[in-house]
Write a protein that holds these residues in place. Sequence first.
Motif, PDB file in Angstrom:
ATOM      1  N   PRO A   1       0.832  -1.202   0.000  1.00 14.23           N
ATOM      2  CA  PRO A   1       0.000   0.000   0.000  1.00 14.23           C
ATOM      3  C   PRO A   1       0.869   1.255   0.000  1.00 14.23           C
ATOM      4  O   PRO A   1       2.071   1.191   0.266  1.00 14.23           O
ATOM      5  N   GLU A   2       0.255   2.376  -0.304  1.00 16.49           N
ATOM      6  CA  GLU A   2       0.925   3.666  -0.110  1.00 16.49           C
ATOM      7  C   GLU A   2       0.423   4.239   1.208  1.00 16.49           C
ATOM      8  O   GLU A   2      -0.735   4.631   1.314  1.00 16.49           O
ATOM      9  N   THR A   3       1.297   4.276   2.184  1.00 17.84           N
ATOM     10  CA  THR A   3       0.913   4.718   3.519  1.00 17.84           C
ATOM     11  C   THR A   3       1.833   5.832   3.979  1.00 17.84           C
ATOM     12  O   THR A   3       3.008   5.603   4.271  1.00 17.84           O
ATOM     13  N   ARG A   4       1.305   7.035   4.028  1.00 17.46           N
ATOM     14  CA  ARG A   4       2.020   8.197   4.525  1.00 17.46           C
ATOM     15  C   ARG A   4       1.592   8.448   5.969  1.00 17.46           C
ATOM     16  O   ARG A   4       0.609   7.889   6.452  1.00 17.46           O
ATOM     17  N   ILE A   5       2.319   9.328   6.643  1.00 14.59           N
ATOM     18  CA  ILE A   5       1.980   9.612   8.038  1.00 14.59           C
ATOM     19  C   ILE A   5       0.548  10.104   8.158  1.00 14.59           C
ATOM     20  O   ILE A   5      -0.198   9.677   9.045  1.00 14.59           O
ATOM     21  N   TYR A   6       0.122  10.975   7.244  1.00 12.69           N
ATOM     22  CA  TYR A   6      -1.204  11.574   7.396  1.00 12.69           C
ATOM     23  C   TYR A   6      -2.326  10.552   7.250  1.00 12.69           C
ATOM     24  O   TYR A   6      -3.310  10.590   8.004  1.00 12.69           O
ATOM     25  N   ASN A   7      -2.215   9.580   6.290  1.00 15.08           N
ATOM     26  CA  ASN A   7      -3.317   8.616   6.194  1.00 15.08           C
ATOM     27  C   ASN A   7      -3.190   7.488   7.200  1.00 15.08           C
ATOM     28  O   ASN A   7      -4.191   6.875   7.576  1.00 15.08           O
ATOM     29  N   PHE A   8      -1.974   7.227   7.687  1.00 18.90           N
ATOM     30  CA  PHE A   8      -1.820   6.274   8.793  1.00 18.90           C
ATOM     31  C   PHE A   8      -2.550   6.810  10.020  1.00 18.90           C
ATOM     32  O   PHE A   8      -3.337   6.100  10.663  1.00 18.90           O
ATOM     33  N   LEU A   9      -2.310   8.078  10.340  1.00 22.20           N
ATOM     34  CA  LEU A   9      -2.940   8.682  11.509  1.00 22.20           C
ATOM     35  C   LEU A   9      -4.443   8.827  11.329  1.00 22.20           C
ATOM     36  O   LEU A   9      -5.212   8.647  12.281  1.00 22.20           O
ATOM     37  N   SER A  10      -4.876   9.149  10.109  1.00 23.14           N
ATOM     38  CA  SER A  10      -6.318   9.276   9.857  1.00 23.14           C
ATOM     39  C   SER A  10      -7.035   7.970  10.141  1.00 23.14           C
ATOM     40  O   SER A  10      -8.119   7.950  10.743  1.00 23.14           O
ATOM     41  N   SER A  11      -6.415   6.848   9.723  1.00 23.90           N
ATOM     42  CA  SER A  11      -7.023   5.542   9.974  1.00 23.90           C
ATOM     43  C   SER A  11      -7.041   5.221  11.467  1.00 23.90           C
ATOM     44  O   SER A  11      -8.048   4.753  11.996  1.00 23.90           O
ATOM     45  N   VAL A  12      -5.923   5.486  12.136  1.00 27.22           N
ATOM     46  CA  VAL A  12      -5.843   5.177  13.566  1.00 27.22           C
ATOM     47  C   VAL A  12      -6.880   5.985  14.348  1.00 27.22           C
ATOM     48  O   VAL A  12      -7.610   5.448  15.194  1.00 27.22           O
ATOM     49  N   TYR A  13      -6.980   7.282  14.065  1.00 24.84           N
ATOM     50  CA  TYR A  13      -7.906   8.136  14.802  1.00 24.84           C
ATOM     51  C   TYR A  13      -9.361   7.843  14.468  1.00 24.84           C
ATOM     52  O   TYR A  13     -10.258   8.182  15.242  1.00 24.84           O
ATOM     53  N   SER A  14      -9.634   7.222  13.325  1.00 21.39           N
ATOM     54  CA  SER A  14     -11.016   6.902  12.974  1.00 21.39           C
ATOM     55  C   SER A  14     -11.602   5.826  13.886  1.00 21.39           C
ATOM     56  O   SER A  14     -12.809   5.768  14.100  1.00 21.39           O
TER      57      SER A  14
END
Length: 373
Positions: free
Chosen positions: A169-182
């Motif tokens: 996958p393409e996983t940047r800090i911003y979408n990693f954190l978005s998923s975790v916080y969801s």
Amino acid sequence: MKNTKKGIVVTLLCISMLIQTGCWDQKIYERIGFILQIGLELDQDENLIYTISIPIVSPDVEAKVDVFSTPINTLREGREEVLHVSGKSVEGGKIQHLFFSKQLAQKETMNFFDVFLRSSENSLLPNVIVVDGSPQEMMELSSKFPSKPRPSYYVNTLLENARRNFYVPETRIYNFLSSVYSNTIDPITPLLRYNDHEIEVAGSALFKGDKMVGEITTTETGLLHALMGTDGRIRYKYYQQEKQRGIEVAKEGTIVLIKDIKRKLNIDIQDIPKIDIKLDLTASIDEYTDGYNLSDPEEKKRLEAAIAKSIEEDCLILLKYLQEVGSDPLGIGEMIRSKHNWYWNSVEWEEVYRKVDFGVDVKLKVEFFGAIY
């Protein structure tokens, strides 16, 4: 008249001085150490080890990068420690990769993102990557690979090629954190391995929240992207052993390139939800060992049905594994929460997710199978 002209000139000069940028905060490239990679891991005593790589731009030095390591408690502390020994002003605005050792990723990751959220100097674009082994060792080895480019460029190239084929996958800090916080969609990240002469894309690391709970291969990552309805090109390897025309075919193989994915997902809310995933796939034959006569429409349909059945079985195995480890990268929890909120509020979703009844129905159409047919 002359005084008026002088006044205008002086006024313009004063305005120019106010709006022109000065050089009080200039940064000399040769005196700056741009951090390109950060590695985080635990040593044998459970101490946190911080490693960074900085490119060397001096023509007098043959090495490609400097690699610094130090025990730390926080990322900012690590930056300060490096300042004491690097001889350069260390900047973090160009960070490209944030490596976690598998051991550390299985314990925690969220505490290490705080500095990226609080400091505007640090971008949220670095790739989040799990390393099967020691990031420090990988960074030190890759800095000396004789036939490879600079480590950051080398890893970027690996990731770009792997993402193009949906191996990771393409996983940047911003979408990693978005998923975790969801709290309803779990992130996945690329998983790398290495040896003395190369770095290998091994697949994907699965997370439950901010903790790694499992891993899947590059092939399984492609199937996961299909289940997620990701638009792209995915290669699938199909193997079968059967008798054809009275001849025993030993482990014949077909590789299909899936070029179009249409996904439909149906959720039936019961005590235990039933979720049916329908995949309508369009593909071409990438490689084929002679077994079926693909110019015969009936035999072509047989092959399409056989590959579709194999994909169904592999998808169900993958979904079962995701349930076992408790990772929900498909965002099934988010769909339940948003569309069936009354049910979401009435159950403990983490427990229910492990019992969800998944069904997968695959339809495959091969639109091209070679110019020779």
